[in-house]
Scaffold this motif. Structure first.
Motif, PDB file in Angstrom:
ATOM      1  N   ALA A 198     -60.126 -42.072 -59.865  1.00 23.14           N
ATOM      2  CA  ALA A 198     -60.636 -41.862 -61.222  1.00 23.14           C
ATOM      3  C   ALA A 198     -59.791 -40.842 -61.975  1.00 23.14           C
ATOM      4  N   ILE A 199     -59.404 -39.747 -61.299  1.00 23.37           N
ATOM      5  CA  ILE A 199     -58.589 -38.721 -61.954  1.00 23.37           C
ATOM      6  C   ILE A 199     -57.239 -39.284 -62.388  1.00 23.37           C
ATOM      7  N   LEU A 200     -56.558 -39.970 -61.475  1.00 18.52           N
ATOM      8  CA  LEU A 200     -55.236 -40.502 -61.812  1.00 18.52           C
ATOM      9  C   LEU A 200     -55.321 -41.565 -62.901  1.00 18.52           C
ATOM     10  N   THR A 201     -56.372 -42.361 -62.874  1.00 20.63           N
ATOM     11  CA  THR A 201     -56.517 -43.394 -63.894  1.00 20.63           C
ATOM     12  C   THR A 201     -56.820 -42.768 -65.248  1.00 20.63           C
ATOM     13  N   GLU A 202     -57.675 -41.740 -65.283  1.00 20.19           N
ATOM     14  CA  GLU A 202     -57.945 -41.070 -66.560  1.00 20.19           C
ATOM     15  C   GLU A 202     -56.706 -40.344 -67.066  1.00 20.19           C
ATOM     16  N   ALA A 203     -55.948 -39.722 -66.156  1.00 19.87           N
ATOM     17  CA  ALA A 203     -54.712 -39.064 -66.583  1.00 19.87           C
ATOM     18  C   ALA A 203     -53.759 -40.069 -67.218  1.00 19.87           C
ATOM     19  N   ALA A 204     -53.666 -41.278 -66.631  1.00 18.92           N
ATOM     20  CA  ALA A 204     -52.810 -42.320 -67.215  1.00 18.92           C
ATOM     21  C   ALA A 204     -53.281 -42.691 -68.616  1.00 18.92           C
ATOM     22  N   GLU A 205     -54.588 -42.786 -68.809  1.00 16.61           N
ATOM     23  CA  GLU A 205     -55.120 -43.115 -70.135  1.00 16.61           C
ATOM     24  C   GLU A 205     -54.804 -42.013 -71.141  1.00 16.61           C
ATOM     25  N   LEU A 206     -54.899 -40.746 -70.714  1.00 17.65           N
ATOM     26  CA  LEU A 206     -54.586 -39.629 -71.604  1.00 17.65           C
ATOM     27  C   LEU A 206     -53.109 -39.628 -71.974  1.00 17.65           C
ATOM     28  N   ILE A 207     -52.250 -39.955 -71.012  1.00 19.12           N
ATOM     29  CA  ILE A 207     -50.812 -40.018 -71.290  1.00 19.12           C
ATOM     30  C   ILE A 207     -50.503 -41.167 -72.234  1.00 19.12           C
ATOM     31  N   ASP A 208     -51.047 -42.333 -71.944  1.00 18.20           N
ATOM     32  CA  ASP A 208     -50.778 -43.498 -72.795  1.00 18.20           C
ATOM     33  C   ASP A 208     -51.342 -43.315 -74.198  1.00 18.20           C
ATOM     34  N   GLY A 209     -52.402 -42.506 -74.316  1.00 18.87           N
ATOM     35  CA  GLY A 209     -52.985 -42.235 -75.625  1.00 18.87           C
ATOM     36  C   GLY A 209     -52.326 -41.093 -76.363  1.00 18.87           C
ATOM     37  N   GLY A 210     -51.311 -40.475 -75.761  1.00 25.48           N
ATOM     38  CA  GLY A 210     -50.598 -39.386 -76.414  1.00 25.48           C
ATOM     39  C   GLY A 210     -51.329 -38.061 -76.392  1.00 25.48           C
ATOM     40  N   ILE A 211     -52.431 -37.977 -75.621  1.00 29.09           N
ATOM     41  CA  ILE A 211     -53.210 -36.740 -75.565  1.00 29.09           C
ATOM     42  C   ILE A 211     -52.599 -35.765 -74.571  1.00 29.09           C
ATOM     43  N   LEU A 212     -52.154 -36.273 -73.441  1.00 25.66           N
ATOM     44  CA  LEU A 212     -51.511 -35.456 -72.414  1.00 25.66           C
ATOM     45  C   LEU A 212     -50.028 -35.774 -72.413  1.00 25.66           C
ATOM     46  N   ALA A 250     -48.690 -46.764 -68.479  1.00 21.51           N
ATOM     47  CA  ALA A 250     -47.843 -47.852 -68.980  1.00 21.51           C
ATOM     48  C   ALA A 250     -46.677 -47.332 -69.802  1.00 21.51           C
ATOM     49  N   THR A 251     -46.836 -46.163 -70.392  1.00 22.51           N
ATOM     50  CA  THR A 251     -45.800 -45.625 -71.274  1.00 22.51           C
ATOM     51  C   THR A 251     -44.739 -44.822 -70.524  1.00 22.51           C
ATOM     52  N   LEU A 252     -44.887 -44.691 -69.209  1.00 20.41           N
ATOM     53  CA  LEU A 252     -43.919 -43.940 -68.424  1.00 20.41           C
ATOM     54  C   LEU A 252     -43.137 -44.870 -67.505  1.00 20.41           C
ATOM     55  N   SER A 253     -41.906 -44.508 -67.231  1.00 15.57           N
ATOM     56  CA  SER A 253     -41.125 -45.207 -66.211  1.00 15.57           C
ATOM     57  C   SER A 253     -41.691 -44.864 -64.833  1.00 15.57           C
ATOM     58  N   HIS A 254     -41.241 -45.598 -63.820  1.00 16.89           N
ATOM     59  CA  HIS A 254     -41.676 -45.265 -62.467  1.00 16.89           C
ATOM     60  C   HIS A 254     -41.239 -43.857 -62.082  1.00 16.89           C
ATOM     61  N   ALA A 255     -40.032 -43.467 -62.475  1.00 19.61           N
ATOM     62  CA  ALA A 255     -39.555 -42.124 -62.132  1.00 19.61           C
ATOM     63  C   ALA A 255     -40.414 -41.058 -62.800  1.00 19.61           C
ATOM     64  N   GLU A 256     -40.757 -41.258 -64.062  1.00 24.62           N
ATOM     65  CA  GLU A 256     -41.608 -40.291 -64.755  1.00 24.62           C
ATOM     66  C   GLU A 256     -42.997 -40.240 -64.137  1.00 24.62           C
ATOM     67  N   ALA A 257     -43.542 -41.400 -63.777  1.00 29.13           N
ATOM     68  CA  ALA A 257     -44.883 -41.441 -63.179  1.00 29.13           C
ATOM     69  C   ALA A 257     -44.904 -40.790 -61.807  1.00 29.13           C
ATOM     70  N   ALA A 258     -43.838 -40.969 -61.029  1.00 27.27           N
ATOM     71  CA  ALA A 258     -43.806 -40.417 -59.672  1.00 27.27           C
ATOM     72  C   ALA A 258     -43.863 -38.891 -59.667  1.00 27.27           C
ATOM     73  N   ALA A 259     -43.501 -38.263 -60.777  1.00 29.36           N
ATOM     74  CA  ALA A 259     -43.522 -36.807 -60.847  1.00 29.36           C
ATOM     75  C   ALA A 259     -44.934 -36.241 -60.913  1.00 29.36           C
ATOM     76  N   LEU A 260     -45.939 -37.078 -61.138  1.00 25.91           N
ATOM     77  CA  LEU A 260     -47.240 -36.567 -61.550  1.00 25.91           C
ATOM     78  C   LEU A 260     -48.350 -36.470 -60.512  1.00 25.91           C
ATOM     79  N   PRO A 261     -48.507 -37.393 -59.560  1.00 30.12           N
ATOM     80  CA  PRO A 261     -49.787 -37.461 -58.835  1.00 30.12           C
ATOM     81  C   PRO A 261     -50.203 -36.190 -58.099  1.00 30.12           C
ATOM     82  N   LEU A 262     -49.348 -35.621 -57.252  1.00 30.19           N
ATOM     83  CA  LEU A 262     -49.770 -34.480 -56.439  1.00 30.19           C
ATOM     84  C   LEU A 262     -50.114 -33.282 -57.317  1.00 30.19           C
ATOM     85  N   THR A 263     -49.262 -32.979 -58.266  1.00 35.99           N
ATOM     86  CA  THR A 263     -49.525 -31.817 -59.117  1.00 35.99           C
ATOM     87  C   THR A 263     -50.706 -32.070 -60.051  1.00 35.99           C
TER      88      THR A 263
END
Length: 336
Positions: free
Chosen positions: A285-299, A117-130
């Protein structure tokens, strides 16, 4: 719908026909566990350039590439339970379906995550494959314990590329390992440190002597493995260590690590969706947990390089940069 693709395989990226702006029919209504996603942003990976060289196409069956994407769910198949229309999602797609370089795309919900939720679509698109590649290697293949690794080291070979960047960030956030990155230029070394590496060594020089002061290297993750690098890895990796790779090197002499009982681990992010494995939903599950870590400021993922709208011209420029090895982190494009 608008899309970018090609009708002839393997053309050099300087040829305007190598990637063209197209008008294509919209995908059919989703079935099963498919989502119909309106794509908002994409990123470009080395996999895109490999696919352009490998996958056939014709004027009657153009090929649309693209793996990473972020967008909005327009419709869901009757078997969907994880998402509904209007949800913002991000995903890395598959090799054997039309790609994300199109306004609309069908994708299985089991390999799709909730967009941070804290990232724009462009920022989020950079993440899934890597993110999927790095997460699966670190925690599913190498089996690094979450929160563990104190007193041990991870050597991440690959400079400032997309996978090493997020792998370093994940390892720094979720383990106690000492993280050793690699770089050959000052600007790349600074990038690797910003991603979270405790130490940076020069991968153009012998590695074993450089990493010796940092203690046992139990884990090695390589994105660029040649014979010289493999010989150095065999020297430096700890007995009963774990080595993971994602590239396609010439045959390696595994006998070099026989008496260290080193285990070898391949990672291909597309394995789960390609073979529809029983644990395919692990990617959700991985992508959803990564989103939670990003939104929580951990990642804190590295910011991408936004190079404009999703057009053939911009995609050709991105492919050319990747082929020339001129990319730090990820290139993203946004909007049609």
């Amino acid at each position: 719908m608008k899309a970018v693709g090609y009708t002839e395989r393997g053309l050099p990226i300087g040829d305007p026909r190598s990637l063209q702006d197209l008008e294509l029919p919209e995908p059919p209504a989703p079935e099963g566990r498919d989502l119909l996603v309106r794509v908002q942003a994409v990123s470009v990976n080395p996999r895109d350039t490999k696919s352009r060289a490998a996958f056939d196409a014709s004027p009657t069956e153009p090929r649309v590439l693209g793996y990473d994407a972020s967008g909005i769910v327009e419709a869901v198949g009757p078997g969907c339970t994880l998402f509904r229309p209007g949800d913002a999602v991000y995903y890395a797609g598959v090799l054997d379906r039309p790609g994300s370089n199109a306004e609309l795309q069908l994708v299985d919900e089991r390999i799709t995550g909730r967009k941070p939720a804290t990232l724009s679509h462009a920022e989020a698109a950079a993440l899934p494959l890597t993110t999927l590649t790095a997460w699966e290697m670190l925690f599913d293949r190498l089996e690094i314990p979450r929160g563990g690794g104190a007193g041990e080291s991870l050597l991440m070979l690959g400079g400032a590329g997309g996978v090493p960047s997020i792998a370093i960030a994940l390892a720094r956030a979720l383990t106690g390992l000492r993280i050793i990155g690699t770089a050959s230029r000052p600007e790349s070394a600074a990038w690797v440190r910003d991603c979270g590496a405790h130490e940076v060594v020069d991968h153009t020089q012998p590695l074993a002597a450089q990493v010796k002061p940092f203690g046992p290297v139990r884990y090695v993750f390589s994105t660029h493995t040649d014979a010289a690098a493999w010989a150095e890895i065999a020297r430096l990796i700890a007995p009963q260590g774990r080595f993971g790779l994602i590239d396609d090197p010439e045959p390696l002499d595994l006998r070099l690590v026989k008496f260290k009982s080193v285990s070898i681990h391949w990672e291909a992010m597309f394995t789960r969706p390609m073979f529809r494995t029983a644990d395919m939903q692990r990617q959700h599950a991985i992508l959803t947990e990564a989103a939670e870590l990003i939104d929580g400021g951990i990642l804190r993922p590295a910011p991408p390089d936004n190079q404009g709208r999703i057009t053939a011209e911009n995609l050709r420029r991105a492919h050319a940069a990747i082929e020339a090895g001129r990319v730090r982190g990820k290139i993203v494009l946004e909007g049609f």
